[in-house]
Enzyme design. Structure first.
Site, mmCIF file in Angstrom:
data_model
loop_
_atom_site.group_PDB
_atom_site.id
_atom_site.type_symbol
_atom_site.label_atom_id
_atom_site.label_comp_id
_atom_site.label_asym_id
_atom_site.label_seq_id
_atom_site.Cartn_x
_atom_site.Cartn_y
_atom_site.Cartn_z
ATOM 1 N N GLU A 233 0.160 -1.517 5.477
ATOM 2 C CA GLU A 233 1.288 -0.979 6.546
ATOM 3 C C GLU A 233 0.864 0.405 7.270
ATOM 4 O O GLU A 233 1.685 0.558 7.968
ATOM 5 C CB GLU A 233 2.613 -1.074 5.721
ATOM 6 N N ASP B 281 0.889 -1.229 -0.345
ATOM 7 C CA ASP B 281 0.037 0.130 0.370
ATOM 8 C C ASP B 281 0.756 1.360 -0.410
ATOM 9 O O ASP B 281 1.694 1.045 0.187
ATOM 10 C CB ASP B 281 -0.838 0.285 1.086
HETATM 11 ZN ZN LIG Z 1 6.867 1.967 3.574
#
Ligand SMILES: [Zn+2]
Length: 419
Positions: free
Chosen positions: A185, A90
């Protein structure tokens, strides 16, 4: 060893891979309750799986939560620990990742870099001192309207390229190598749904660091603190000597915070105490804080200090009360990684063999690795080459990405060599 470097210097596929991944929008969304938070992250996951399968990695797959798992089988008889390389798919919700249009500035000559679609978004050398080490290199940027997503698609491309290289050079011996690509993340949920039993790795490396040559084995320890203040309400026309205003109590607490322990006054190994939200009215006000320090004692000291400030302020409001709640967020991964010094030693050696000077550093934040370490998978962070991430001036150099590929290949070989 030099053979590996020489041979790798003729493969420029890491850049092609990176450019292929960068144009796929994978922005995560903290407001979404699902996993992955945005379905589009699976578009990239599916592409990575297809490419892995084309390389011959038969077990590569995306699971229903958007995680990509894959195994490169060992090609040695030695008993080698299973090593995992990990990156996130992401990009940050802070800056658009839609319609990314990368440009490659070949043979960088120094000076500021213009971004073609928005002259206001120049990459200034004053803000990017690391550019001084990039003279003669090829630098990838966006057109200035989006982020680049080198955080962490550079890491994806590097791991994929290293995998390709290992698979196609069977004379390079290595143990079982696991690949893990995570969603979400950037919104702090990167390892929420990871299946460590299925992954079955002994040690891991996230490839998500900044400057070439860096290895980070330390992250912040982090807590969240909520303080709820119960004041005393009264009719404002008849409040003299009675009213104790919760908002004003909160304001006094904020005013009492140490000026030398906030994000805007600290750097390096200093921690901080940082208000992140305030909500309330006369009767009740809630204050949210994040507390950060590299040492757990430092974290505790800051929380004690905060409670002291609250108690001091409350002395002037005898009929009011407060409640304090401390929630652990993550811990400095060094506590876990130090039990296995070879994880960092081998990475330093791999960086050296890749032709760079290793530099051990600490992260003023957390990574997937901080949480993975405490979940039982010790996991420092090695460089991916990404700079100015989460912004429209993000950049990465081709040469740093190639150095990261060499580092990963050497690292896989060193674990076999030392087993
Ligand atoms: Zn990163």
């Amino acid at each position: 060893m030099t053979d590996v470097n020489a041979q790798l210097s003729f493969t420029h596929t890491v850049t092609e891979r990176f450019l292929r991944y960068a144009v796929i929008d994978t922005q995560s969304d903290p407001a979404s309750p699902t996993c992955p938070s945005t379905e589009k992250q699976k578009d990239l996951g599916r592409l990575l799986v297809r490419e892995l399968q084309e390389m011959g990695v038969g077990d590569a797959h995306v699971d229903p939560h958007g995680y990509v798992y894959a195994t490169i089988p060992a090609n040695t008889d030695k008993h080698v620990p299973v090593i995992c390389f990990c990156s996130h798919m992401d990009t940050s919700p802070d800056c658009s990742g839609k319609d990314v249009k990368p440009q490659v500035v070949k043979n960088y000559r120094g000076g500021d870099i213009l971004l073609p679609a928005d002259p206001a978004q120049m990459i200034r050398i004053a803000d990017n001192p690391a550019l001084k080490d990039q003279i003669g290199n090829d630098i990838i940027t966006t057109d200035g309207t989006t982020l680049l997503g080198a955080d962490n698609k550079a890491g994806l491309a590097e791991i994929m390229d290293a995998a390709y290289y290992l698979i196609n050079n069977s004379q390079l011996k290595h143990g079982t190598i696991k690949i893990l690509f995570t969603p979400d993340e950037e919104i702090g949920r990167g390892v929420d749904k990871v299946d460590l039993k299925k992954l079955a790795a002994d040690f891991a490396y996230t490839v998500d660091g900044e400057t070439a040559g860096n290895i980070e084995d330390e992250s912040f320890s982090a807590d969240g603190v909520t303080i709820t203040i119960q004041g005393v309400s009264a009719h404002p026309g008849f409040a003299k000597g009675k009213m104790e205003h919760a908002i004003k109590i909160a304001a006094r607490i904020i005013e009492g915070l140490p000026k030398d322990a906030s994000p805007e006054t600290t750097e390096g190994r200093q921690g901080f105490l940082h208000p992140i939200g305030i909500e309330g009215a006369l009767e009740q006000t809630t204050l949210g804080f994040i507390v950060r320090d590299f040492a757990d004692e430092g974290l505790k000291a800051k929380e004690d200090l905060l409670e002291n400030i609250v108690q001091q302020v409350m002395q002037d409001f005898p009929h009011s009360s407060y409640r304090i709640e401390i929630k652990q967020q993550y811990r400095n991964m060094k506590q876990v990684i130090d039990r296995h010094p070879e994880i960092v030693d081998y990475a330093m050696e791999a960086i050296r063999r890749a032709g760079l000077t290793p530099n051990k550093a600490s992260i003023r934040g957390g990574t997937d690795g901080s949480r993975l370490s405490f979940m039982g998978l010790p996991c420092p962070n090695i460089f991916a080459g990404e700079h100015a991430f989460h912004s429209r001036t993000e950049w990465v150099s081709v040469q740093d990405m190639e150095a990261a590929v060499r580092t990963i290949v050497h690292l896989a070989m060193i674990w076999e060599e030392r087993a």
